[in-house]
Write an enzyme that holds these catalytic residues in place. Structure first.
Site, short mmCIF file in Angstrom:
data_model
loop_
_atom_site.label_atom_id
_atom_site.label_comp_id
_atom_site.label_asym_id
_atom_site.label_seq_id
_atom_site.Cartn_x
_atom_site.Cartn_y
_atom_site.Cartn_z
N ASN A 1 31.00 -35.50 76.70
CA ASN A 1 31.90 -35.26 75.82
C ASN A 1 33.10 -34.39 76.44
O ASN A 1 34.69 -34.73 76.37
CB ASN A 1 32.12 -35.06 74.72
CG ASN A 1 32.82 -35.12 73.27
OD1 ASN A 1 33.85 -35.94 73.12
ND2 ASN A 1 32.93 -34.33 73.09
N TYR B 1 45.80 -37.06 82.48
CA TYR B 1 44.36 -37.52 81.72
C TYR B 1 44.58 -38.73 82.57
O TYR B 1 42.65 -39.32 82.04
CB TYR B 1 45.23 -37.18 80.04
CG TYR B 1 43.87 -37.53 79.43
CD1 TYR B 1 42.88 -36.63 79.23
CD2 TYR B 1 43.80 -38.71 79.00
CE1 TYR B 1 42.17 -36.71 77.95
CE2 TYR B 1 42.55 -39.23 77.62
CZ TYR B 1 42.04 -37.52 77.02
OH TYR B 1 41.31 -38.24 76.12
N LYS C 1 40.43 -40.30 82.86
CA LYS C 1 39.19 -41.61 81.98
C LYS C 1 39.43 -43.00 82.49
O LYS C 1 38.37 -43.64 82.97
CB LYS C 1 40.34 -41.43 80.61
CG LYS C 1 40.04 -40.55 79.82
CD LYS C 1 38.87 -40.16 79.46
CE LYS C 1 38.47 -39.08 78.69
NZ LYS C 1 37.30 -37.89 78.46
N THR D 1 41.29 -35.28 65.86
CA THR D 1 40.87 -34.79 66.29
C THR D 1 41.94 -33.23 66.68
O THR D 1 43.09 -33.27 66.59
CB THR D 1 39.99 -34.79 67.80
OG1 THR D 1 41.36 -34.88 68.56
CG2 THR D 1 39.41 -35.87 67.39
#
Length: 262
Positions: free
Chosen positions: A103, A169, A173, A204
């Site tokens: 994670n 990013y 991913k 988050t």
């Protein structure tokens, strides 16, 4: 061909992970914390890893306060030796490793490709993609040696969608899905199931820098009309790690309020 028409999934068991050890990278907050608590609540011994000792120790203490077993290990996934040490700690402390959730991730700065800082690009790839490889590289032999198990790699809605201004990013991913599928094919015959989960935008610390209009815009990208919760991501993750998902191999599972379908 055998008749599987009457096969049904086993119901969730409150202690379905009893006797198993799980390792969670980036377990000190957000989705990682929620996953750690969810697995510990179902009986797993949990190794919580991350770079911030205070955060991971707090999560481990929270698990123990609820009657679970946990170990906090400081480890940066960009450091293969630190990752190896965290896996050894899991095996030495709890007798094996059966489950892993990779994670750990960083968001990186915003900027279009031609202006994006090269050093920042490398940092994001090092954590969000190479870090997953480093983790799998050490976790998988330990899981095989422990008799098999399951792994979930934490992808993102940006594993299948694209967001302008986030080239590093998004690239990391997307790459995570290819790595997941490759490892899944390799380790299926060895008794390890490997899948990926793709959260949409979730409440988050990643959202802390968003102002209210920006939050409203991104929430509106989800047909559900809201951000997800860490607990919703943890629930799907727990299912994929469980024996209830015994025929799930090498796939990507969005948990995104319909974002990928829009």
């Amino acid at each position: 061909m055998s008749d599987t028409s009457k096969a049904t999934a086993a119901p969730a068991d409150a202690q379905e992970f009893a006797g198993r050890t799980a390792l969670i990278t980036g377990g000190g907050s957000g989705i990682g914390r929620a996953v750690a608590l969810r697995l510990a609540g179902a009986g797993a011994a949990v190794v919580v890893t991350g770079r911030d000792s205070d955060k991971i120790e707090k999560v481990a203490a929270e698990i123990e306060e609820r009657g679970g077993r946990a170990l906090a290990v400081v480890a940066d996934v960009t450091d293969p030796d630190a990752v190896a040490a965290s896996v050894r700690a899991a095996v030495d402390t709890f007798g094996g490793l059966h489950l892993a959730v990779n994670n750990a991730a960083i968001p990186g700065p915003k900027g279009i490709t031609g202006e994006f800082p090269p050093e920042a690009f490398q940092q994001v790839i090092a954590t969000n993609l190479t870090g997953v490889f480093n983790s799998l590289h050490h976790e998988l032999p330990a899981i095989v040696a422990s008799g098999g198990g399951a792994v979930v790699n934490m992808g993102s809605i940006l594993s299948v969608k694209v967001l302008a201004g986030s080239p590093a990013y998004t690239t990391a991913k997307h790459g995570l899905i290819g790595l997941t599928k490759t490892a899944a094919l390799e380790y299926a015959p060895l008794g390890v199931r490997i899948n990926a989960v793709g959260p949409g935008f979730v409440e988050t610390p990643f959202l802390v820098d968003f102002d209210e209009p920006t939050k409203d815009y991104f929430a509106g990208l989800h047909p559900a009309g809201r951000f997800g919760t860490t607990e919703e991501v943890a629930e799907l993750t727990a299912f994929l790690l469980s024996d209830r998902a015994s025929f799930a191999y090498g796939s990507f599972y969005p948990v995104d309020g319909g974002y990928a379908a829009s």
